[in-house]
Design a protein around this motif. Sequence first.
Motif, mmCIF file in Angstrom:
data_model
loop_
_atom_site.group_PDB
_atom_site.id
_atom_site.type_symbol
_atom_site.label_atom_id
_atom_site.label_comp_id
_atom_site.label_asym_id
_atom_site.label_seq_id
_atom_site.Cartn_x
_atom_site.Cartn_y
_atom_site.Cartn_z
ATOM 1 N N GLU A 1 0.960 -1.259 -0.021
ATOM 2 C CA GLU A 1 -0.170 0.030 0.174
ATOM 3 C C GLU A 1 0.921 1.153 0.113
ATOM 4 O O GLU A 1 0.208 2.423 -0.282
ATOM 5 C CB GLU A 1 -0.954 0.067 1.290
ATOM 6 N N HIS A 2 2.098 1.283 0.211
ATOM 7 C CA HIS A 2 3.121 2.382 0.224
ATOM 8 C C HIS A 2 4.196 2.185 -0.801
ATOM 9 O O HIS A 2 4.512 1.154 -1.255
ATOM 10 C CB HIS A 2 3.131 2.786 1.893
ATOM 11 N N TRP A 3 5.275 3.237 -0.376
ATOM 12 C CA TRP A 3 6.305 3.239 -1.334
ATOM 13 C C TRP A 3 7.233 1.984 -1.079
ATOM 14 O O TRP A 3 7.953 1.649 -2.114
ATOM 15 C CB TRP A 3 7.139 4.510 -1.080
ATOM 16 N N THR A 4 7.119 1.257 0.049
ATOM 17 C CA THR A 4 7.825 0.023 0.106
ATOM 18 C C THR A 4 7.479 -1.097 -0.739
ATOM 19 O O THR A 4 8.493 -1.955 -1.005
ATOM 20 C CB THR A 4 7.858 -0.497 1.729
ATOM 21 N N ALA A 5 6.229 -1.037 -1.282
ATOM 22 C CA ALA A 5 5.919 -2.064 -2.459
ATOM 23 C C ALA A 5 6.750 -2.076 -3.780
ATOM 24 O O ALA A 5 7.033 -3.197 -4.180
ATOM 25 C CB ALA A 5 4.368 -1.745 -2.740
ATOM 26 N N HIS A 6 7.657 -0.818 -3.940
ATOM 27 C CA HIS A 6 8.388 -0.868 -5.098
ATOM 28 C C HIS A 6 9.652 -1.748 -4.715
ATOM 29 O O HIS A 6 10.357 -2.330 -5.687
ATOM 30 C CB HIS A 6 9.033 0.566 -5.352
ATOM 31 N N PHE A 7 9.889 -2.051 -3.541
ATOM 32 C CA PHE A 7 11.033 -3.123 -3.367
ATOM 33 C C PHE A 7 10.794 -4.480 -2.950
ATOM 34 O O PHE A 7 11.560 -5.198 -2.349
ATOM 35 C CB PHE A 7 11.773 -2.316 -2.121
ATOM 36 N N TYR A 8 9.595 -4.793 -3.261
ATOM 37 C CA TYR A 8 9.124 -6.100 -3.197
ATOM 38 C C TYR A 8 10.021 -7.237 -3.626
ATOM 39 O O TYR A 8 10.489 -8.203 -3.241
ATOM 40 C CB TYR A 8 7.584 -6.272 -3.397
ATOM 41 N N LEU A 9 10.180 -7.001 -4.837
ATOM 42 C CA LEU A 9 10.874 -8.150 -5.674
ATOM 43 C C LEU A 9 12.214 -8.074 -4.973
ATOM 44 O O LEU A 9 12.972 -9.125 -5.191
ATOM 45 C CB LEU A 9 11.004 -7.777 -7.181
ATOM 46 N N LEU A 10 13.014 -6.976 -4.918
ATOM 47 C CA LEU A 10 14.105 -7.027 -4.227
ATOM 48 C C LEU A 10 14.169 -7.922 -3.160
ATOM 49 O O LEU A 10 15.149 -8.663 -2.810
ATOM 50 C CB LEU A 10 14.643 -5.713 -3.909
ATOM 51 N N LYS A 11 13.275 -7.782 -2.095
ATOM 52 C CA LYS A 11 13.171 -8.317 -0.789
ATOM 53 C C LYS A 11 12.939 -9.917 -1.275
ATOM 54 O O LYS A 11 13.695 -10.619 -0.634
ATOM 55 C CB LYS A 11 12.001 -7.920 -0.062
ATOM 56 N N MET A 12 12.191 -10.207 -1.907
ATOM 57 C CA MET A 12 11.959 -11.563 -2.347
ATOM 58 C C MET A 12 13.220 -12.120 -3.265
ATOM 59 O O MET A 12 13.412 -13.503 -2.891
ATOM 60 C CB MET A 12 10.796 -11.894 -3.285
ATOM 61 N N LEU A 13 13.974 -11.535 -3.626
ATOM 62 C CA LEU A 13 15.072 -11.970 -4.482
ATOM 63 C C LEU A 13 16.175 -12.197 -3.363
ATOM 64 O O LEU A 13 16.942 -13.358 -3.441
ATOM 65 C CB LEU A 13 15.848 -10.920 -5.362
#
Length: 460
Positions: free
Chosen positions: A239-251
């Motif tokens: 829901e906020h700007w951290t969603a842009h880094f979801y793929l990086l987190k999952m990587l």
Amino acid sequence: MFVDGLAYAAISRNMAQGFGTFWAPYFADSFWLNYNNLCAFFCEHPPLMFGMQSMLFKIMGDTTAVENCYNALVLAATIVLITLIWRQLFAHNPSLKAQAWLPVLMWYSLRIVWWAVPNNMLDTTMAMFCLAACYTQTRALSCKGNAIGHWILSSLFIFLACLTKGPVGLFPVAFPVLHYLVYKEKPKRVFGGTAILTLTFALLLIITLAYPPANLLLTSYFEGQVMMAILQKREHAGEHWTAHFYLLKMLLVNCIPHLILTGGIWLIARLQIVKAALSDSTKRTVFLNLLIIMSIIGPMSVSIKQSDPYLMPLTPFVAILFAAVSVERIVLWCRQFRFQSRFVFITASVCCVIIMVYSLFNPAWDRMYEVSTDLARHIPAGRHIYLAPDISTSSELQTPLQRYARLSVAFDSTATRYTYLDDPATASDSITASPHFRVVPLAGSAMLVIRLDNGSISAK
């Protein structure tokens, strides 16, 4: 399978049976997403994978063996391409060139890989084409003669990748420039090749868009999927700007075992049990793959519409990176401790085979597969079945109903004789006791209610 894979298999099967065409794919008369209302057919994705898989359906018929065979072919092709790219990158070092098993092992030990490949995801097919594009470019950059054929072939693979999953398949266009930044070799060939890639791709796209049905599908897809995702009007990872880094987190989550392994190898080297520093050529390979990974994940991070399978196109390069970091020390360790290394490899191989055989003969129970196959015995293919409003837009129901029984969902109970009750407790006594309805028990405690005349169905 995951719901997306079921939907893609259903579309491919329908295409093979004459329902929908390559440029107008058909899923069902019902669909659970309401984002894209620009077309009357399935325009959520480009159609290449559906067209290729439909050919297998035409050959093998409507069987789940089609998805398994298709996924196995994609798996085998990807393994071959990872091997070829590794051998090309280490062509100057026969000892390391022979260790292509290591990046393959690193690749398939990524959790997202062994989940996504059997689940019939578009991303695995797109990743295969992207790998093919990168391999042909490594050939173009290393060959001594005219490389124009390699560049054109690479552009064709890039076009096929985009025709599978859209603009994310464009990243191999940057490969020659990234290669030059690392190796500083053949600038004329690099930039000339990039120009050929770009012009050939543009020409293929213009020719395709000149065909009206293709134009309608691809423009509808771009407006309803790509642009809506950029504008944050589609599904999103947060829901906020951290969603842009979801793929990086999952990587990073997927790479935890690799980081532990690499850290352990580094620790052994620091303790001087095995002495082996990374050579300059290996460092360049690591840096090249790091740049490729960044070129893939960077553009995808612009949107907050992110999902784990989106990692698939970068996983081969992650595998090559970790393999390159480790390979020289592993080779030296195997030479110094031949008996121990053979014992470890043989034991690990036997364990993997045992786990594989056990998994094949003991698959997890799939409730909706059993329910759908039960429904197929009572409802003719192509009919509609009513689902209660609270479950009518459930992808977990719509996709298996279409894939295994070729049923569309009716949103009005008077539009069909068939009603699906996921929970028998929702059926009123007037239904179960009425002569106007026949109640058929299904797998997993579900229930099918068939209206025998003009009676209406009521539910609690």
